[in-house]
Design a protein around this motif. Structure first.
Motif, PDB file in Angstrom:
ATOM      1  N   ALA A  23      -2.400   8.890  21.942  1.00 35.48           N
ATOM      2  CA  ALA A  23      -1.020   8.391  22.036  1.00 35.48           C
ATOM      3  C   ALA A  23      -0.389   8.280  20.645  1.00 35.48           C
ATOM      4  CB  ALA A  23      -1.000   7.043  22.743  1.00 35.48           C
ATOM      5  N   ARG A  24      -1.186   7.838  19.669  1.00 32.02           N
ATOM      6  CA  ARG A  24      -0.654   7.714  18.299  1.00 32.02           C
ATOM      7  C   ARG A  24      -0.378   9.090  17.700  1.00 32.02           C
ATOM      8  NH1 ARG A  24      -4.941   3.006  16.789  1.00 32.02           N
ATOM      9  NH2 ARG A  24      -3.866   1.363  17.923  1.00 32.02           N
ATOM     10  N   ALA A  25      -1.264  10.038  17.984  1.00 36.65           N
ATOM     11  CA  ALA A  25      -1.052  11.398  17.460  1.00 36.65           C
ATOM     12  C   ALA A  25       0.234  11.986  18.060  1.00 36.65           C
ATOM     13  CB  ALA A  25      -2.262  12.277  17.766  1.00 36.65           C
ATOM     14  N   ILE A  70       5.025   5.364  12.505  1.00 39.38           N
ATOM     15  CA  ILE A  70       6.110   4.375  12.577  1.00 39.38           C
ATOM     16  C   ILE A  70       5.509   3.043  13.022  1.00 39.38           C
ATOM     17  CG2 ILE A  70       6.769   4.842  15.011  1.00 39.38           C
ATOM     18  CD1 ILE A  70       9.759   4.761  13.833  1.00 39.38           C
ATOM     19  N   TYR A  71       6.117   1.955  12.569  1.00 34.02           N
ATOM     20  CA  TYR A  71       5.653   0.623  12.981  1.00 34.02           C
ATOM     21  C   TYR A  71       6.567   0.083  14.078  1.00 34.02           C
ATOM     22  CZ  TYR A  71       2.207   0.895   9.385  1.00 34.02           C
ATOM     23  OH  TYR A  71       1.117   1.288   8.658  1.00 34.02           O
ATOM     24  N   ARG A  72       6.120  -1.010  14.677  1.00 32.62           N
ATOM     25  CA  ARG A  72       6.854  -1.551  15.819  1.00 32.62           C
ATOM     26  C   ARG A  72       8.303  -1.868  15.476  1.00 32.62           C
ATOM     27  NH1 ARG A  72       3.158  -5.745  17.978  1.00 32.62           N
ATOM     28  NH2 ARG A  72       1.986  -4.240  19.188  1.00 32.62           N
ATOM     29  N   ILE A 102      -4.626  13.578  10.349  1.00 31.64           N
ATOM     30  CA  ILE A 102      -5.646  13.479  11.399  1.00 31.64           C
ATOM     31  C   ILE A 102      -5.544  12.093  12.032  1.00 31.64           C
ATOM     32  CG2 ILE A 102      -8.099  13.681  11.937  1.00 31.64           C
ATOM     33  CD1 ILE A 102      -8.486  15.318   9.396  1.00 31.64           C
ATOM     34  N   GLU A 103      -5.466  12.058  13.345  1.00 33.12           N
ATOM     35  CA  GLU A 103      -5.372  10.783  14.062  1.00 33.12           C
ATOM     36  C   GLU A 103      -6.165  10.908  15.365  1.00 33.12           C
ATOM     37  OE1 GLU A 103      -4.222   7.511  13.812  1.00 33.12           O
ATOM     38  OE2 GLU A 103      -5.042   7.444  15.831  1.00 33.12           O
ATOM     39  N   LYS A 104      -7.119  10.006  15.523  1.00 36.02           N
ATOM     40  CA  LYS A 104      -8.054  10.100  16.655  1.00 36.02           C
ATOM     41  C   LYS A 104      -7.437   9.669  17.987  1.00 36.02           C
ATOM     42  CE  LYS A 104     -11.543   6.725  17.382  1.00 36.02           C
ATOM     43  NZ  LYS A 104     -12.838   6.139  17.136  1.00 36.02           N
ATOM     44  N   LYS A 162       0.844  -1.213   0.000  1.00 33.46           N
ATOM     45  CA  LYS A 162       0.000   0.000   0.000  1.00 33.46           C
ATOM     46  C   LYS A 162       0.878   1.261   0.000  1.00 33.46           C
ATOM     47  CE  LYS A 162      -2.108   0.653   3.988  1.00 33.46           C
ATOM     48  NZ  LYS A 162      -3.083   0.289   5.033  1.00 33.46           N
ATOM     49  N   HIS A 163       1.934   1.245   0.816  1.00 33.61           N
ATOM     50  CA  HIS A 163       2.830   2.405   0.893  1.00 33.61           C
ATOM     51  C   HIS A 163       3.573   2.625  -0.418  1.00 33.61           C
ATOM     52  CE1 HIS A 163       3.039   2.332   5.583  1.00 33.61           C
ATOM     53  NE2 HIS A 163       1.896   2.767   5.114  1.00 33.61           N
ATOM     54  N   GLU A 164       3.908   1.526  -1.089  1.00 29.87           N
ATOM     55  CA  GLU A 164       4.622   1.630  -2.366  1.00 29.87           C
ATOM     56  C   GLU A 164       3.714   2.308  -3.410  1.00 29.87           C
ATOM     57  OE1 GLU A 164       7.809   1.022  -2.712  1.00 29.87           O
ATOM     58  OE2 GLU A 164       7.736   1.578  -4.835  1.00 29.87           O
ATOM     59  N   GLY A 202       5.582   5.046   8.633  1.00 27.47           N
ATOM     60  CA  GLY A 202       4.159   5.039   8.315  1.00 27.47           C
ATOM     61  C   GLY A 202       3.831   5.990   7.163  1.00 27.47           C
ATOM     62  N   SER A 203       2.563   5.973   6.755  1.00 27.93           N
ATOM     63  CA  SER A 203       2.155   6.741   5.572  1.00 27.93           C
ATOM     64  C   SER A 203       2.451   8.245   5.676  1.00 27.93           C
ATOM     65  CB  SER A 203       0.680   6.493   5.244  1.00 27.93           C
ATOM     66  OG  SER A 203      -0.151   6.820   6.324  1.00 27.93           O
ATOM     67  N   PRO A 204       2.303   8.898   6.845  1.00 30.12           N
ATOM     68  CA  PRO A 204       2.597  10.337   6.871  1.00 30.12           C
ATOM     69  C   PRO A 204       4.053  10.640   6.497  1.00 30.12           C
ATOM     70  CG  PRO A 204       1.351   9.712   8.822  1.00 30.12           C
ATOM     71  CD  PRO A 204       1.741   8.437   8.149  1.00 30.12           C
ATOM     72  N   LEU A 249      -7.395   7.783   2.825  1.00 32.49           N
ATOM     73  CA  LEU A 249      -8.288   7.456   3.938  1.00 32.49           C
ATOM     74  C   LEU A 249      -8.132   5.970   4.249  1.00 32.49           C
ATOM     75  CD1 LEU A 249     -11.328   9.567   2.677  1.00 32.49           C
ATOM     76  CD2 LEU A 249      -9.548  10.234   4.306  1.00 32.49           C
ATOM     77  N   ASP A 250      -7.472   5.706   5.351  1.00 33.75           N
ATOM     78  CA  ASP A 250      -6.968   4.354   5.602  1.00 33.75           C
ATOM     79  C   ASP A 250      -7.333   3.886   7.020  1.00 33.75           C
ATOM     80  OD1 ASP A 250      -5.311   2.053   5.361  1.00 33.75           O
ATOM     81  OD2 ASP A 250      -3.580   3.144   6.165  1.00 33.75           O
ATOM     82  N   PRO A 251      -8.638   3.669   7.270  1.00 36.88           N
ATOM     83  CA  PRO A 251      -9.026   3.251   8.622  1.00 36.88           C
ATOM     84  C   PRO A 251      -8.729   1.769   8.861  1.00 36.88           C
ATOM     85  CG  PRO A 251     -10.948   3.349   7.212  1.00 36.88           C
ATOM     86  CD  PRO A 251      -9.783   3.776   6.362  1.00 36.88           C
ATOM     87  N   GLU A 307     -10.988  13.269  15.307  1.00 41.18           N
ATOM     88  CA  GLU A 307     -11.631  12.310  14.404  1.00 41.18           C
ATOM     89  C   GLU A 307     -11.724  12.898  13.004  1.00 41.18           C
ATOM     90  OE1 GLU A 307     -15.379  10.267  15.213  1.00 41.18           O
ATOM     91  OE2 GLU A 307     -14.825  10.426  17.322  1.00 41.18           O
ATOM     92  N   PHE A 308     -11.504  12.054  12.025  1.00 42.49           N
ATOM     93  CA  PHE A 308     -11.476  12.530  10.639  1.00 42.49           C
ATOM     94  C   PHE A 308     -12.764  13.250  10.226  1.00 42.49           C
ATOM     95  CE2 PHE A 308     -13.031  11.281   6.360  1.00 42.49           C
ATOM     96  CZ  PHE A 308     -12.363  12.255   5.648  1.00 42.49           C
ATOM     97  N   ALA A 309     -13.911  12.543  10.317  1.00 48.55           N
ATOM     98  CA  ALA A 309     -15.130  13.066   9.678  1.00 48.55           C
ATOM     99  C   ALA A 309     -15.562  14.432  10.236  1.00 48.55           C
ATOM    100  CB  ALA A 309     -16.261  12.041   9.738  1.00 48.55           C
TER     101      ALA A 309
HETATM  102  C1  LIG Z   1      -4.735   1.536   9.478  1.00 46.87           C
HETATM  103  S1  LIG Z   1      -4.221   2.711  10.657  1.00 46.87           S
HETATM  104  C2  LIG Z   1      -3.404   3.928   9.697  1.00 46.87           C
HETATM  105  C3  LIG Z   1      -2.074   3.512   9.162  1.00 46.87           C
HETATM  106  C4  LIG Z   1      -1.376   4.587   8.368  1.00 46.87           C
HETATM  107  N1  LIG Z   1      -2.266   5.173   7.363  1.00 46.87           N
HETATM  108  C5  LIG Z   1      -0.166   4.012   7.678  1.00 46.87           C
HETATM  109  O1  LIG Z   1      -0.297   3.519   6.541  1.00 46.87           O
HETATM  110  O2  LIG Z   1       0.934   4.048   8.248  1.00 46.87           O
HETATM  111  C6  LIG Z   1      -5.678   3.548  11.077  1.00 46.87           C
HETATM  112  C7  LIG Z   1      -5.493   4.669  12.081  1.00 46.87           C
HETATM  113  O3  LIG Z   1      -6.703   5.430  12.146  1.00 46.87           O
HETATM  114  C8  LIG Z   1      -6.943   5.825  13.478  1.00 46.87           C
HETATM  115  N2  LIG Z   1      -8.393   6.110  13.571  1.00 46.87           N
HETATM  116  C9  LIG Z   1      -9.405   5.253  13.791  1.00 46.87           C
HETATM  117  N3  LIG Z   1     -10.598   5.877  13.685  1.00 46.87           N
HETATM  118  C10 LIG Z   1     -10.319   7.168  13.368  1.00 46.87           C
HETATM  119  C11 LIG Z   1     -11.127   8.309  13.086  1.00 46.87           C
HETATM  120  N4  LIG Z   1     -12.459   8.238  13.105  1.00 46.87           N
HETATM  121  N5  LIG Z   1     -10.507   9.469  12.767  1.00 46.87           N
HETATM  122  C12 LIG Z   1      -9.152   9.545  12.722  1.00 46.87           C
HETATM  123  N6  LIG Z   1      -8.331   8.500  13.001  1.00 46.87           N
HETATM  124  C13 LIG Z   1      -8.906   7.316  13.301  1.00 46.87           C
HETATM  125  C14 LIG Z   1      -6.465   4.654  14.303  1.00 46.87           C
HETATM  126  O4  LIG Z   1      -6.146   5.060  15.619  1.00 46.87           O
HETATM  127  C15 LIG Z   1      -5.239   4.195  13.513  1.00 46.87           C
HETATM  128  O5  LIG Z   1      -4.075   4.798  14.003  1.00 46.87           O
END
Ligand SMILES: C[S@@+](CC[C@H](N)C(=O)[O-])C[C@H]1O[C@@H](n2cnc3c(N)ncnc32)[C@H](O)[C@@H]1O
Length: 263
Positions: free
Chosen positions: A89-91, A51-53, A84-86, A18-20, A58-60, A143-145, A117-119
Motif C-alpha cells: 500500500a505504501r509503495a 507523504i505524511y498524514r 524500495i518499499e516493502k 532528518k529531511h533537512e 517524504g524522503s523520496p 537507509l531509514d527503517p 524488500e531492500f536487502a
Molecule cells: C521510517 S519509514 C521510511 C520513511 C521515509 N524514509 C521518509 O523519511 O519519508 C520506513 C519504511 O520502510 C518500510 N520497510 C520496512 N521494512 C522494509 C524492508 N525490509 N525493505 C523495504 N522497506 C521496508 C516500511 O514499510 C516503512 O514505510
C-alpha cells in the motif's frame, strides 16, 4: 508518532530534522559528483509512502526535488533514483505521490519504485552487476527503517566497498532496553555482522550501552565497508532520550565535509 501499520503516519520534528540534513547533503553531493561521473544513483532502501498524514512530503520527494530544483541541474549528468518499499500500500501511494509531484521530469532525472524488500532486492542487483563484470555507479544510499531488521551490515559493507558509494543510515538504539529474545538476536547479529553486541549484557547504564553499540556499529562500517570517515548525529526526543542516530559513512573527505556542514 509513527505507527507501523497504516499507509501514512504523522510527521515528527525529528523526521523534519532528518529531511533537512538529507536535503542539505544532497544539494552538495549532486553537483560534486556530477562534475566527474556520467551517472549517479540515489537509493532510498526504506522509502515509505512519500507523504505524511498531514500532507508533509517524504524522503523520496525531498531527494527528487533537491535534484530537479537545483540551480546546477541542467549540468548534471544522469541521476537515477531507486526507491524500495516493502509494504504494498505504501509503495502504491509513493507511485501516486511521485506522479502528482513530478508530472514531467527533466531528461537527466529518472526514478523507479520497487515494491520489495531492500536487502534481497539490492543484493540481487549487486550480484547481477558482478556477473556482468560491471561496477555500481557512485551511489548515495539512504537507509531509514523503522527498527533494525532487514538492514544487514554485510550488504552495507558490500555497497560501501564500491567506488564513491556512501550511506546515511538510521541507527535505532531503542532496542538496548529490550534485546532478550532469539528473534532479536538473529536480527542483531545481522545488523552488526558480529555477536559482539552481546557485551551490552554486561553494561548496566543505558547511556553507556547506547554508546557502546554506536561505536560497534561505526567500527563495523569501517571494517566491512572500508569506510574511512564516519559522522553520527543523535536525534533527541521530547524526554531527552536519543531516538536514533543518523550514521553517515564515506571513503571521501569531501563527503565528510559536506555532511558536517549539513548536520
Ligand atoms: C521510517 S519509514 C521510511 C520513511 C521515509 N524514509 C521518509 O523519511 O519519508 C520506513 C519504511 O520502510 C518500510 N520497510 C520496512 N521494512 C522494509 C524492508 N525490509 N525493505 C523495504 N522497506 C521496508 C516500511 O514499510 C516503512 O514505510
Amino acid at each position: 508518532m509513527s505507527d507501523n501499520n497504516s499507509t501514512t503516519w504523522d510527521m515528527t520534528p525529528h523526521t523534519k530534522a532528518k529531511h533537512e540534513i538529507l536535503k542539505r547533503y544532497l544539494s552538495a553531493w549532486f553537483p560534486i559528483l556530477s562534475k566527474w561521473e556520467m551517472r549517479l544513483i540515489y537509493l532510498d532502501g526504506f522509502a515509505g509512502p512519500g507523504i505524511y498524514r498531514g500532507g508533509e512530503l517524504g524522503s523520496p520527494v525531498i531527494a527528487l526535488q533537491t535534484a530537479v530544483n537545483h540551480v546546477l541541474r541542467p549540468r548534471f549528468k544522469e541521476i537515477t533514483f531507486l526507491f524500495i518499499e516493502k509494504d504494498k500500500a505504501r509503495a502504491q501511494k509513493l507511485i501516486q505521490v511521485l506522479k502528482d509531484q513530478f508530472p514531467k521530469l527533466p531528461p537527466n532525472i529518472k526514478y523507479s519504485v520497487y515494491d520489495a524488500e531492500f536487502a534481497p532486492t539490492f543484493e540481487q542487483g549487486l550480484n547481477e552487476l558482478e556477473k556482468q563484470g560491471a561496477n555500481l555507479a557512485p551511489t548515495f544510499a539512504f537507509l531509514d527503517p523503522f527498527g533494525f531488521s532487514g538492514l544487514p551490515m554485510k550488504l552495507i559493507g558490500r555497497l560501501l566497498k564500491c567506488d564513491k558509494c556512501e550511506v546515511l543510515v538510521t541507527f535505532m538504539t531503542g532496542f538496548v532496553r529490550r534485546f532478550n529474545d532469539e528473534l532479536r538476536e538473529n536480527a542483531l547479529n545481522e545488523l552488526f555482522a558480529t555477536d559482539e553486541w552481546e557485551k551490552i549484557r554486561e553494561i548496566g547504564d543505558p547511556d553507556a550501552r547506547e554508546k557502546f553499540l554506536l561505536q560497534l556499529y561505526e567500527s563495523q562500517l569501517k571494517k566491512l565497508g572500508g569506510a574511512k570517515y564516519i559522522r553520527s548525529f543523535g536525534l533527541i526526543g521530547q524526554c531527552n532520550q536519543t531516538i536514533y542516530y543518523l550514521v553517515f559513512a564515506t571513503k571521501h573527505l569531501k563527503g565528510l565535509d559536506a555532511m558536517k556542514n549539513a548536520m
